[in-house]
Structure formats: C-alpha cells, structure tokens
Design a protein around this motif. Structure first.
Motif, PDB file in Angstrom:
ATOM      1  N   TYR A  80      41.154  54.830  50.736  1.00  0.00           N
ATOM      2  CA  TYR A  80      40.152  54.044  51.447  1.00  0.00           C
ATOM      3  C   TYR A  80      39.584  52.978  50.509  1.00  0.00           C
ATOM      4  O   TYR A  80      39.284  53.264  49.346  1.00  0.00           O
ATOM      5  CB  TYR A  80      39.016  54.927  51.957  1.00  0.00           C
ATOM      6  N   PRO A  81      39.428  51.745  51.013  1.00  0.00           N
ATOM      7  CA  PRO A  81      38.925  50.662  50.156  1.00  0.00           C
ATOM      8  C   PRO A  81      37.631  51.002  49.415  1.00  0.00           C
ATOM      9  O   PRO A  81      37.468  50.629  48.256  1.00  0.00           O
ATOM     10  CB  PRO A  81      38.718  49.506  51.147  1.00  0.00           C
ATOM     11  N   GLN A  82      36.721  51.744  50.056  1.00  0.00           N
ATOM     12  CA  GLN A  82      35.438  52.055  49.409  1.00  0.00           C
ATOM     13  C   GLN A  82      35.595  52.996  48.211  1.00  0.00           C
ATOM     14  O   GLN A  82      34.660  53.151  47.436  1.00  0.00           O
ATOM     15  CB  GLN A  82      34.419  52.604  50.421  1.00  0.00           C
ATOM     16  N   TRP A  83      36.756  53.633  48.061  1.00  0.00           N
ATOM     17  CA  TRP A  83      36.972  54.549  46.937  1.00  0.00           C
ATOM     18  C   TRP A  83      37.959  54.004  45.914  1.00  0.00           C
ATOM     19  O   TRP A  83      38.238  54.645  44.896  1.00  0.00           O
ATOM     20  CB  TRP A  83      37.417  55.916  47.447  1.00  0.00           C
ATOM     21  N   ARG A  84      38.505  52.824  46.129  1.00  0.00           N
ATOM     22  CA  ARG A  84      39.517  52.277  45.213  1.00  0.00           C
ATOM     23  C   ARG A  84      38.953  51.938  43.844  1.00  0.00           C
ATOM     24  O   ARG A  84      39.705  51.890  42.865  1.00  0.00           O
ATOM     25  CB  ARG A  84      40.187  51.042  45.817  1.00  0.00           C
ATOM     26  N   HIS A  85      37.651  51.694  43.742  1.00  0.00           N
ATOM     27  CA  HIS A  85      37.064  51.366  42.436  1.00  0.00           C
ATOM     28  C   HIS A  85      37.208  52.514  41.440  1.00  0.00           C
ATOM     29  O   HIS A  85      37.088  52.307  40.240  1.00  0.00           O
ATOM     30  CB  HIS A  85      35.578  50.998  42.599  1.00  0.00           C
ATOM     31  N   ARG A  86      37.474  53.713  41.930  1.00  0.00           N
ATOM     32  CA  ARG A  86      37.651  54.878  41.056  1.00  0.00           C
ATOM     33  C   ARG A  86      39.006  54.851  40.337  1.00  0.00           C
ATOM     34  O   ARG A  86      39.226  55.609  39.395  1.00  0.00           O
ATOM     35  CB  ARG A  86      37.556  56.164  41.864  1.00  0.00           C
ATOM     36  N   TYR A  87      39.927  54.032  40.849  1.00  0.00           N
ATOM     37  CA  TYR A  87      41.298  53.987  40.344  1.00  0.00           C
ATOM     38  C   TYR A  87      41.533  52.699  39.573  1.00  0.00           C
ATOM     39  O   TYR A  87      40.789  51.737  39.692  1.00  0.00           O
ATOM     40  CB  TYR A  87      42.289  54.071  41.514  1.00  0.00           C
ATOM     41  N   ALA A  88      42.601  52.661  38.794  1.00  0.00           N
ATOM     42  CA  ALA A  88      42.947  51.461  38.027  1.00  0.00           C
ATOM     43  C   ALA A  88      43.164  50.285  38.980  1.00  0.00           C
ATOM     44  O   ALA A  88      43.564  50.479  40.130  1.00  0.00           O
ATOM     45  CB  ALA A  88      44.209  51.722  37.209  1.00  0.00           C
ATOM     46  N   PRO A  89      42.894  49.091  38.516  1.00  0.00           N
ATOM     47  CA  PRO A  89      43.111  47.911  39.364  1.00  0.00           C
ATOM     48  C   PRO A  89      44.532  47.887  39.929  1.00  0.00           C
ATOM     49  O   PRO A  89      45.506  48.173  39.222  1.00  0.00           O
ATOM     50  CB  PRO A  89      42.877  46.738  38.407  1.00  0.00           C
ATOM     51  N   GLY A  90      44.622  47.579  41.212  1.00  0.00           N
ATOM     52  CA  GLY A  90      45.926  47.489  41.870  1.00  0.00           C
ATOM     53  C   GLY A  90      46.417  48.783  42.485  1.00  0.00           C
ATOM     54  O   GLY A  90      47.385  48.776  43.246  1.00  0.00           O
ATOM     55  N   VAL A  91      45.787  49.899  42.175  1.00  0.00           N
ATOM     56  CA  VAL A  91      46.209  51.176  42.761  1.00  0.00           C
ATOM     57  C   VAL A  91      45.656  51.262  44.180  1.00  0.00           C
ATOM     58  O   VAL A  91      44.454  51.155  44.392  1.00  0.00           O
ATOM     59  CB  VAL A  91      45.726  52.386  41.919  1.00  0.00           C
ATOM     60  N   THR A  92      46.554  51.435  45.153  1.00  0.00           N
ATOM     61  CA  THR A  92      46.133  51.478  46.554  1.00  0.00           C
ATOM     62  C   THR A  92      46.555  52.753  47.278  1.00  0.00           C
ATOM     63  O   THR A  92      46.088  53.015  48.383  1.00  0.00           O
ATOM     64  CB  THR A  92      46.707  50.281  47.335  1.00  0.00           C
ATOM     65  N   HIS A  93      47.451  53.545  46.653  1.00  0.00           N
ATOM     66  CA  HIS A  93      47.958  54.749  47.314  1.00  0.00           C
ATOM     67  C   HIS A  93      47.852  55.969  46.398  1.00  0.00           C
ATOM     68  O   HIS A  93      47.859  55.846  45.177  1.00  0.00           O
ATOM     69  CB  HIS A  93      49.412  54.557  47.761  1.00  0.00           C
TER      70      HIS A  93
END
Length: 153
Positions: A80-93
């Motif tokens: 989910y976009p709102q949780w992507r900040h927890r992951y390295a830049p560019g990680v979407t899955h």
C-alpha cells in the motif's frame, strides 16, 4: 542511515483443530482484521524463525518451531502506498510466505499493544469474510486442505 523493511514476510494462520481461526485487529488501521504477519528482520533469517518470532511478538503464543507448517505457498502483492516509506526507495511489492500453526482450543492470547487492539477466534468462513487482505482470506479458505499434513499441538 535508515533501516528499511525487507520486502519479504510471513503470514501465519493460527487455528484450532476445529478450524477456528485467530484474527487480530491492527492499531494503525481500525477494522483491519488479519492473521499474524511480519517481515524478516535480516535477509538471511529463516522463514520459519520469522514465523515463530512474529507469533510470539503479536500473540504471546510460544510455540515450538516443529509445530509450524510451511505451506510452500508465496503471494506477491503491491505494498500500500501509505506504507512504502518503510521500504527502500523503489520497492513496491512484497513476497509473503504462508505458514499455519495449530494450537489447542482456549490457548491464551496476549496482544502487542503497539500492533493490535483486539483479537477473536472465528469459524473458518467468518474469519475469511472478516479479513481485510485478500491473500489472507484466500489462505484461510485453503486451510482445510493443508490441515491433513499439519502437525498438531
């Protein structure tokens, strides 16, 4: 340097022999009911160790590693976009690996208050209907076919 979450996780269905399923309500998303989930702490952490750790952290259930059943099933889903900040830049899955754990009816549950606000045991179909996550609901519906080869507490 920020420590990013590893985009690999476990989903652990905790259930009884009678096919009652434990669901937890998330603190950060009221109404979001789910099974135990959690990401690897390190890239070399064995999946079953992640499952054991997350079950203990989220429910207080200390179960022997031998009681965890690895379904050899993985789901890849968009974070989910709102949780992507927890992951390295560019990680979407994220890749989620499914496990189950059969516990005796009446097993005590102690929630992690920073993660969950409530818990409940539900019959299989009710649990699947309540799950927010489609992959979690699908796994719950698949539970009967995996129970035959699963270790029981």
């Amino acid at each position: 340097m920020k420590d990013f979450k590893i985009p690999e996780s476990v989903l652990v269905l905790i259930h009884t022999a009678e096919q009652d399923v434990l669901l937890l309500e998330r603190v950060d998303h009221p109404g979001f009911w789910q099974s135990v989930t959690g990401s690897l702490d390190t890239s070399d952490e064995p999946l079953v160790r992640t499952a054991v750790r997350e079950v203990l952290e989220e429910t207080g259930i200390a179960a022997d590693v031998a009681l965890f059943h690895n379904w050899a099933l993985s789901n890849i889903y968009e974070i989910y976009p709102q949780w992507r900040h927890r992951y390295a830049p560019g990680v979407t899955h994220n890749t989620e690996h499914v496990f189950s754990l059969c516990v005796p009816r009446g097993t005590a549950v102690t929630l992690s208050p920073r993660e969950h606000t409530a818990w409940q045991w539900l019959p299989l179909l009710e649990a699947a209907d309540l799950c927010y996550s489609a992959s979690n609901a699908e796994a719950i519906l698949m539970l009967p076919q995996f129970m035959a080869s699963q270790p029981h507490a």
